[in-house]
Design an enzyme around this catalytic site. Sequence first.
Site, mmCIF file in Angstrom:
data_model
loop_
_atom_site.group_PDB
_atom_site.id
_atom_site.type_symbol
_atom_site.label_atom_id
_atom_site.label_comp_id
_atom_site.label_asym_id
_atom_site.label_seq_id
_atom_site.Cartn_x
_atom_site.Cartn_y
_atom_site.Cartn_z
ATOM 1 N N CYS A 1 -17.922 34.661 72.819
ATOM 2 C CA CYS A 1 -17.648 33.453 72.015
ATOM 3 C C CYS A 1 -18.728 33.576 70.676
ATOM 4 O O CYS A 1 -18.747 32.376 69.844
ATOM 5 C CB CYS A 1 -18.204 32.372 73.230
ATOM 6 N N HIS B 1 -12.206 30.132 74.879
ATOM 7 C CA HIS B 1 -12.307 31.355 75.920
ATOM 8 C C HIS B 1 -11.710 30.923 77.493
ATOM 9 O O HIS B 1 -11.632 29.793 78.209
ATOM 10 C CB HIS B 1 -13.948 30.516 76.729
ATOM 11 N N GLY C 1 -11.099 48.147 83.919
ATOM 12 C CA GLY C 1 -12.297 48.254 83.043
ATOM 13 C C GLY C 1 -12.760 47.269 82.276
ATOM 14 O O GLY C 1 -12.941 47.842 80.850
ATOM 15 N N HIS D 1 -8.982 39.443 75.364
ATOM 16 C CA HIS D 1 -8.782 39.910 74.872
ATOM 17 C C HIS D 1 -8.004 41.336 74.906
ATOM 18 O O HIS D 1 -7.953 41.620 75.609
ATOM 19 C CB HIS D 1 -10.719 41.145 74.045
#
Length: 116
Positions: free
Chosen positions: A7, A46, A93, A100
């Site tokens: 962000c 987000h 992970g 993303h």
Amino acid sequence: MDDCIFCKIIQGAIPSTQIYEDERVMAFHDIEPQAPVHMLVIPKKHIASMAEAEPDDAELMGHVLLTAQRIAREAGLEETGYRIINNCGKNAGQLVFHIHFHVLGGEKLGGLNSKG
């Protein structure tokens, strides 16, 4: 989110080596590349992880993946191939909890079933 590094990148508070940006997504080079070409694509909205994505996010997620395709093509990865990865949760992970997608290429990538 105030403490989200992605962000902050979107807001311009943290620099990045940007590749692409539009009103919904941003793409930039990973600061710790795991392949000769390692880029990240993130939505500006987000969403903590794929587990948090809602049905209303379907069009945005499609746009994220098409952006991954676009930057891979522009990076010259289309002919030799590339991998798109999304880690969902700590055990997978995921280190930054803003959804993303990693776009990796530039060499033969191992680690997954080579028949797939």
